[in-house]
Design a protein around this motif. Sequence first.
Motif, PDB file in Angstrom:
ATOM      1  N   ARG A  15       0.826  -1.211   0.000  1.00  4.75           N
ATOM      2  CA  ARG A  15       0.000   0.000   0.000  1.00  4.75           C
ATOM      3  C   ARG A  15       0.860   1.261   0.000  1.00  4.75           C
ATOM      4  NH1 ARG A  15      -1.225   3.992   2.664  1.00  4.75           N
ATOM      5  NH2 ARG A  15       0.213   3.357   4.322  1.00  4.75           N
ATOM      6  N   ASP A  46      -1.645  -1.970  -5.796  1.00  9.52           N
ATOM      7  CA  ASP A  46      -3.012  -2.415  -5.530  1.00  9.52           C
ATOM      8  C   ASP A  46      -3.278  -3.835  -6.016  1.00  9.52           C
ATOM      9  OD1 ASP A  46      -3.756   0.066  -4.431  1.00  9.52           O
ATOM     10  OD2 ASP A  46      -4.077   0.889  -6.419  1.00  9.52           O
ATOM     11  N   TYR A  73      -8.533   0.356   3.667  1.00 13.55           N
ATOM     12  CA  TYR A  73      -9.584   1.222   3.131  1.00 13.55           C
ATOM     13  C   TYR A  73      -9.703   1.066   1.622  1.00 13.55           C
ATOM     14  CZ  TYR A  73     -12.466   5.301   2.282  1.00 13.55           C
ATOM     15  OH  TYR A  73     -13.485   6.114   1.889  1.00 13.55           O
ATOM     16  N   ASN A  74      -8.574   1.198   0.912  1.00 12.37           N
ATOM     17  CA  ASN A  74      -8.554   0.914  -0.522  1.00 12.37           C
ATOM     18  C   ASN A  74      -8.184  -0.554  -0.700  1.00 12.37           C
ATOM     19  OD1 ASN A  74      -9.134   3.590  -1.354  1.00 12.37           O
ATOM     20  ND2 ASN A  74      -6.997   4.150  -1.022  1.00 12.37           N
TER      21      ASN A  74
END
Length: 478
Positions: free
Chosen positions: A242, A247, A278-279
Amino acid sequence: CFPGGVGRWTGRVEGERPGSWECSSFLIFVSCFWEAWRWLGRGLGSFGGRAGRRGRGNRSFVLFFLLAGGEVSTIEMAGFVSGGSVLATRRGGISAAPRRGRGKFYATTATPVESIPGLEVVSPEPFRGKTGIALMNIGSPASLEVKDVREYLRQFLGDGRVVDLNPILRWIVLNLFILPSRPKESAEAYSSIWDEDRGSPLIYHTEDLAVKLRERLGEGFMVELGMQYCEPNIAGAFEKFRSNGVDRIVIVPMYPQYASSATGAAVEIAYKAAAKIYNTPYLHVVPAFFDHPAYLRAYAETIRETIGQRGTKVDHLLMSFHGTPEQHCFNTDETGLHCKGDSSCCKQIVQANRNCYRAQCYETARKLAATLELAEDKYTVAFQSRLSAAGKEWIKPYTDAVIEELAEKGVKRLACCIPSFTTDCLETLEEIGIRGKEDFIAAGGDDLLLIPCLNSSDSFADGLLDIIRDSCPLDTII
């Protein structure tokens, strides 16, 4: 500088473009006043025309005022539109003589850009971030201290996929019967294989493998270790990804055969760790590779170094796989009809036993024997590492019993490989390499040769990349 449409464009206009004109300072004032009045009256969206918030279709002009008048031979214009404003720059060769009181303007509309003659629209290159590869394995204690071994066992044996009991009963068994005494015993066992400088073999062999994968993959990838229990864990690997803007992550469970207590636990832990971000990253899991040619080829090469061509350097080869409760094999048979609880239902992989650990182990053994050109009477399959707390009945035959039987039958020089592990650890180096060897000699054998796991060999580094590519073509995610 006037508010305009949203977009990015660059262009070159040769000569005077159609639609250019000369105008007075008074016309400039009127044009600016009119646009400002419309902007204040309708809001920021209407001032930008179609690209504005209200999309009323108004066409606003971007006026490039050349302070130097005269004839213009070449103008190169570049603009970047953001937040309703056009930032314009003027470059190129201009031959002009100053004029008092007036200058030359060029006007263009913000939309549609493609319709402007002589204007080349350049789209930005699509963003392509790095791809992460997480090598997942079971893990290891942080040190030989009893407290660190206890913490490792607490996490490992506290996993519901490993000790498949009611959560309350599992807590009672773990905290009242296992953790009070076993950590000290395990710490002594770990001390027999622990490297003074590098620590746990499972950790440093995996680190060495990661280094070789990074060298082979190049700058477009990140390779990190992600253990299921204790450090360096998969949550820490995800945090490294991250912080580097990664990703897309390929999860590689380092277990050739699927077992709920190993691969299943690894995948569940990875999903839970990813869900807390969160992502949330985009995960791809490499499936079991028990019959993949690259795995079989690399391991056969390692085995052949010890046993020789067709096993001529030893009397017998023992293929010892990690054990698992029989119930786990029954649970993978979704038909409820195929699994018989013994090797008779494992002669080939079919739909019903495609996820059966025992069936995959026997398939690996058959294919390794074929690659090594071994006759059926030259090798034996067995299962080791039983844990009674996880289940009463484990898949058979048991390795410790088979070792003694082979010695009693007259086998003097026995080689043992452990195809369910890709990395040497406590179960290979201590359980077989030390205790298993002692039992074999005590039963009448001369020597037990432990064949190393694939670890960080070049053949495995190359083979693992083939396995990953076959599962998830890397050129599609770079």
